[in-house]
Design a protein around this motif. Structure first.
Motif, PDB file in Angstrom:
ATOM      1  N   GLY A  19       0.623  -1.272  -0.116  1.00  0.00           N
ATOM      2  CA  GLY A  19       0.265   0.064  -0.161  1.00  0.00           C
ATOM      3  C   GLY A  19       0.891   1.174   0.138  1.00  0.00           C
ATOM      4  N   LYS A  20       2.102   1.074   0.234  1.00  0.00           N
ATOM      5  CA  LYS A  20       3.015   2.162   0.087  1.00  0.00           C
ATOM      6  C   LYS A  20       3.800   2.461  -1.302  1.00  0.00           C
ATOM      7  CE  LYS A  20       2.000   2.954   4.521  1.00  0.00           C
ATOM      8  NZ  LYS A  20       0.781   3.774   4.630  1.00  0.00           N
ATOM      9  N   HIS A  21       3.637   3.725  -1.634  1.00  0.00           N
ATOM     10  CA  HIS A  21       4.402   3.951  -2.956  1.00  0.00           C
ATOM     11  C   HIS A  21       5.790   3.640  -2.898  1.00  0.00           C
ATOM     12  CE1 HIS A  21       5.159   5.797  -6.882  1.00  0.00           C
ATOM     13  NE2 HIS A  21       6.121   6.487  -6.246  1.00  0.00           N
ATOM     14  N   TRP A  22       6.307   2.939  -3.755  1.00  0.00           N
ATOM     15  CA  TRP A  22       7.714   2.710  -3.653  1.00  0.00           C
ATOM     16  C   TRP A  22       8.482   3.199  -4.991  1.00  0.00           C
ATOM     17  CZ3 TRP A  22      10.272  -1.287  -7.644  1.00  0.00           C
ATOM     18  CH2 TRP A  22      11.757  -1.333  -7.146  1.00  0.00           C
ATOM     19  N   ARG A  23       7.997   3.291  -6.048  1.00  0.00           N
ATOM     20  CA  ARG A  23       8.742   4.077  -7.097  1.00  0.00           C
ATOM     21  C   ARG A  23       7.945   4.256  -8.245  1.00  0.00           C
ATOM     22  NH1 ARG A  23      13.584   1.201 -10.284  1.00  0.00           N
ATOM     23  NH2 ARG A  23      13.248   2.945 -11.813  1.00  0.00           N
ATOM     24  N   SER A  24       8.084   5.097  -9.310  1.00  0.00           N
ATOM     25  CA  SER A  24       7.174   5.275 -10.386  1.00  0.00           C
ATOM     26  C   SER A  24       8.346   4.937 -11.615  1.00  0.00           C
ATOM     27  CB  SER A  24       6.951   6.585 -10.771  1.00  0.00           C
ATOM     28  OG  SER A  24       5.672   6.894  -9.783  1.00  0.00           O
ATOM     29  N   ILE A  25       7.735   4.075 -12.613  1.00  0.00           N
ATOM     30  CA  ILE A  25       8.454   3.645 -13.678  1.00  0.00           C
ATOM     31  C   ILE A  25       7.963   4.194 -14.956  1.00  0.00           C
ATOM     32  CG2 ILE A  25       8.725   1.585 -15.185  1.00  0.00           C
ATOM     33  CD1 ILE A  25       8.555  -0.073 -12.537  1.00  0.00           C
ATOM     34  N   ASP A  26       8.903   4.762 -15.929  1.00  0.00           N
ATOM     35  CA  ASP A  26       8.517   5.305 -17.242  1.00  0.00           C
ATOM     36  C   ASP A  26       8.283   4.281 -18.132  1.00  0.00           C
ATOM     37  OD1 ASP A  26       8.490   6.400 -19.644  1.00  0.00           O
ATOM     38  OD2 ASP A  26      10.253   7.553 -19.365  1.00  0.00           O
ATOM     39  N   LEU A  27       6.884   4.203 -18.477  1.00  0.00           N
ATOM     40  CA  LEU A  27       6.384   3.241 -19.582  1.00  0.00           C
ATOM     41  C   LEU A  27       6.849   3.135 -20.790  1.00  0.00           C
ATOM     42  CD1 LEU A  27       2.658   3.059 -18.293  1.00  0.00           C
ATOM     43  CD2 LEU A  27       4.471   1.422 -17.944  1.00  0.00           C
ATOM     44  N   TYR A  28       7.714   4.097 -21.254  1.00  0.00           N
ATOM     45  CA  TYR A  28       8.404   4.363 -22.466  1.00  0.00           C
ATOM     46  C   TYR A  28       9.912   3.935 -22.481  1.00  0.00           C
ATOM     47  CZ  TYR A  28       3.856   5.504 -24.467  1.00  0.00           C
ATOM     48  OH  TYR A  28       2.445   5.462 -24.500  1.00  0.00           O
TER      49      TYR A  28
END
Lengths: 360, 124
Positions: free
Chosen positions: B44-53
């Motif tokens: 439930g805690k944000h870990w990281r964001s990933i660029d989908l491109y």
């Protein structure tokens, strides 16, 4: 010197002016399509992923609201769990005594509502078949590996006809006249919990929100000027089957044969057990129910899955739900006509759709 | 200041700005049903964001062990996970803004983010 100063000043003015135009353009662009004012949080509860979206609140209010319903959901999950230590597992231990015993007050409304919905569904939704669910191995966090239970063991349980009508509730005292009754609210407790969470949000003054518990949800209000948009996942593969804009207060619950299942000797056995046959219900891939009440939508999704293509309409009418979309094993969609202008299909080729008579 | 006449330089800059803005619109809003980032959360805690491109493989440590995610051409999917049901893998690729995939036993979720969500939430 003066000339160069004037020229520099003029260039600076031109740059400022052009920069301003760019800034205006960019700010206009950035204001398009953004979704300001949505507070989002997710947490694990009820053995699944719970998502909460609230529109039009500041972060502090959103955080406090989600904290409040997180506590609610954790308490309900612990209390109502069929096979982990808690109020319901204690009830299941004491039911075979056929004597009155005291139960926790929080379970009483669940028993009353479960009995009411079971009766309306013609016992196609039957929370009293806990022993049958356990026999199939689905009363566990781990999936069963097979083999499926013997026909004799299944028939022995069916012959005892456990049902919610066998429960006798007197104040906080409960007993059963049928020692085969064991309660499993797996087909309905999540909906009941979502209703309580939404009511709690309303008490906190929140009027625009979604509570989604593992893919089953209730949405109230709107996302700003527009309705909340819900994607309905394709039960037969990846991607999205359809999308729908919710009404001002609407629950959308789906039961599918892909959720929990195991394969044994090439045959698939899923977790939605027909209380009348004792075996996993066949012929339907998923049932999505639209209703104002999440608990009824949850129970109805199970009941209509069991009812199958031939009987879903009568059961939906008896239970009083607002709308139904049933997907058969061959991909044909049976749907109530009130969803025709609201549900948009995203798959190609377009599915074959058979509309029922109106439910009302 | 704005009452002064536009010079040819101003006009050129304005045209370039409008082309730039139109380009941004096509890139980020024209196909807005598709997301551009995936938000990964653990318990439930944000870990990281990933660029989908940015195509690639990602390992995420959850409660049970490591789940592997694959990113390709604007989409993401679970390719392995130590869970029992493998529902996360069966779900396949997701890429539309608002879609979500989760391995609940391993406490990992993947949510597609984009400028104008195609969906606010998913039913399944």
């Amino acid at each position: 010197m003066l000339k160069s100063f004037v020229s520099a000043k003029c260039s600076a003015t031109q740059l400022t002016r052009s920069g301003l135009l760019i800034l205006i353009s960019l700010s206009l662009l950035s204001s398009c399509g953004r979704s300001p004012g949505v507070y989002y949080e997710q947490f694990l509860g009820f053995g699944t992923l719970i998502e909460v979206k609230i529109w039009g609140v500041d972060e502090k209010t959103g955080r406090q609201a989600v904290a409040a319903i997180t506590d609610d959901i954790n308490y309900m999950h612990q209390t109502w769990h069929a096979w982990k230590p808690g109020s319901l597992s204690r009830i299941n231990q004491l039911l075979p005594t056929e004597e009155f015993f005291s139960i926790g007050p929080s379970v009483i409304p669940l028993i009353r509502r479960g009995s009411e919905l079971a009766e309306l569904s013609g016992n196609r939704f039957n929370p009293a078949i806990g022993q049958l669910i356990k026999l199939w191995g689905f009363a566990s966090d781990e999936l069963p590996k097979g083999p499926p239970p013997s026909a004799t063991a299944i028939q022995e349980l069916l012959d005892q006809k456990p049902g919610m009508q066998d429960l006798i509730l007197d104040g906080v005292q409960l007993k059963t006249s049928n020692p085969a009754v064991r309660l499993d609210f797996g087909g309905f407790a999540k909906g009941y919990a979502v209703d309580i969470a939404i009511e709690h949000l309303k008490e906190l003054g929140i009027t625009n929100a979604i509570v989604n518990a593992g893919g089953d949800l209730r949405a109230i209000g709107k996302h700003g000027e527009r309705a909340w948009r819900v994607g309905i996942r394709n039960p037969s593969g990846e991607g999205v089957l359809a999308s729908v804009d919710t009404l001002v207060d609407e629950s959308i619950f789906t039961s599918g044969d892909y959720e929990r299942y195991y394969e044994y000797q090439g045959k698939r056995y899923h977790h939605i057990i027909d209380p009348h046959s004792g075996y996993p219900a066949r012929g339907v891939t998923s049932v999505t129910v639209f209703d104002s009440q999440a608990d009824r939508a949850d129970a109805a999704a199970t009941a209509l899955f069991v009812a199958g293509v031939d009987e879903w309409y009568q059961v939906a009418k008896a239970m009083g739900v607002n709308g139904v979309m049933l997907v058969t094993a061959d991909g044909t969609i049976h749907m109530t006509p009130n969803l025709k202008d609201r549900v948009y299909f995203d798959i190609k080729p377009a599915p074959k759709i058979i509309y029922s008579e109106p439910l009302e | 200041m704005l009452g002064q006449k536009l010079t040819s330089g101003d006009r050129l800059l304005l045209v370039l700005a409008l082309i730039f803005v139109a380009g941004l619109y096509v890139v980020y809003w024209g196909q807005s049903v598709y997301g551009n980032q995936a938000a990964i959360a653990i318990a439930g805690k944000h870990w990281r964001s990933i660029d989908l491109y940015q195509d690639g493989m990602y390992k995420v440590q959850g409660r049970l062990g490591i789940s592997q995610l694959e990113v390709h051409d604007g989409k993401i999917r679970f390719i392995s996970s130590p869970c029992d049901t493998k529902q996360c893998i069966h779900q396949g690729w997701i890429g539309q803004s608002g879609e979500i995939a989760a391995c609940v036993p391993n406490t990992i979720s993947v949510r597609i983010l984009g400028p104008d969500p195609r969906f606010d939430t998913m039913n399944f």
